[in-house]
Design a protein around this motif. Sequence first.
Motif, mmCIF file in Angstrom:
data_model
loop_
_atom_site.group_PDB
_atom_site.id
_atom_site.type_symbol
_atom_site.label_atom_id
_atom_site.label_comp_id
_atom_site.label_asym_id
_atom_site.label_seq_id
_atom_site.Cartn_x
_atom_site.Cartn_y
_atom_site.Cartn_z
ATOM 1 N N ASP A 174 0.849 -1.194 0.000
ATOM 2 C CA ASP A 174 0.000 0.000 0.000
ATOM 3 C C ASP A 174 0.885 1.245 0.000
ATOM 4 O O ASP A 174 1.579 1.506 0.979
ATOM 5 N N PRO A 175 0.889 2.036 -1.090
ATOM 6 C CA PRO A 175 1.770 3.205 -1.168
ATOM 7 C C PRO A 175 1.511 4.234 -0.062
ATOM 8 O O PRO A 175 2.413 4.980 0.306
ATOM 9 N N ARG A 176 0.306 4.230 0.508
ATOM 10 C CA ARG A 176 0.002 5.166 1.600
ATOM 11 C C ARG A 176 0.769 4.822 2.872
ATOM 12 O O ARG A 176 0.906 5.661 3.763
ATOM 13 N N LEU A 177 1.287 3.593 2.958
ATOM 14 C CA LEU A 177 2.020 3.148 4.149
ATOM 15 C C LEU A 177 3.521 3.021 3.890
ATOM 16 O O LEU A 177 4.241 2.434 4.688
ATOM 17 N N GLU A 186 5.960 4.945 4.275
ATOM 18 C CA GLU A 186 6.837 5.518 5.304
ATOM 19 C C GLU A 186 6.569 4.955 6.697
ATOM 20 O O GLU A 186 7.209 5.363 7.662
ATOM 21 N N ALA A 206 -2.479 9.169 10.466
ATOM 22 C CA ALA A 206 -2.878 8.786 9.105
ATOM 23 C C ALA A 206 -2.669 7.285 8.885
ATOM 24 O O ALA A 206 -3.538 6.609 8.309
ATOM 25 N N GLU A 207 -1.525 6.755 9.334
ATOM 26 C CA GLU A 207 -1.261 5.312 9.198
ATOM 27 C C GLU A 207 -2.278 4.504 9.994
ATOM 28 O O GLU A 207 -2.750 3.455 9.537
ATOM 29 N N LYS A 228 -5.362 5.236 10.694
ATOM 30 C CA LYS A 228 -6.633 5.244 9.981
ATOM 31 C C LYS A 228 -6.602 4.267 8.801
ATOM 32 O O LYS A 228 -7.557 3.520 8.576
ATOM 33 N N ILE A 229 -5.511 4.259 8.059
ATOM 34 C CA ILE A 229 -5.386 3.378 6.894
ATOM 35 C C ILE A 229 -5.393 1.914 7.312
ATOM 36 O O ILE A 229 -6.099 1.083 6.730
#
Length: 137
Positions: free
Chosen positions: A104-107, A109, A126-127, A129-130
């Motif tokens: 998942d590119p949102r994670l 970092e 943010a992490e 929530k994802i």
Amino acid sequence: MAYWLFKSEPDTWSWAQQVARGPVGEEWHGVRNYQARNNMRAMKVGDLGFFYHSNVGKEIVGIVEVCGESHADSTTDDPRWDCVDIRSVRPLPRPVTLDQAKADPRLAEMALVTNTRLSVQPVTAAEWKIVCELGGL
């Protein structure tokens, strides 16, 4: 509120064992890494964390809450090592695997992805929530 991730080998301490401790919770002892210890020293009662099965499964399986702030680790006489107490809050309806987090590119970092060896890690809001979304919450 801050968010965290606690890693445990399920054959040493599993989610089922954590749940069995009930509202009293369990001392998160045995951590012998300065960065992980410092993360625990920063925790406050009420902070939430993911419970991650490492080695076997490699997946986030539940949510825990810090129920006791940093104190001396009862498994050693060495004053350098502290721990917190945590209690289970709820399982994730769908465990979130390490492979899912890495994909998942949102994670990209997230410490779980970038520093896989750290046993107690911070998680951004943010992490959090994802991962909750991926886990069915």
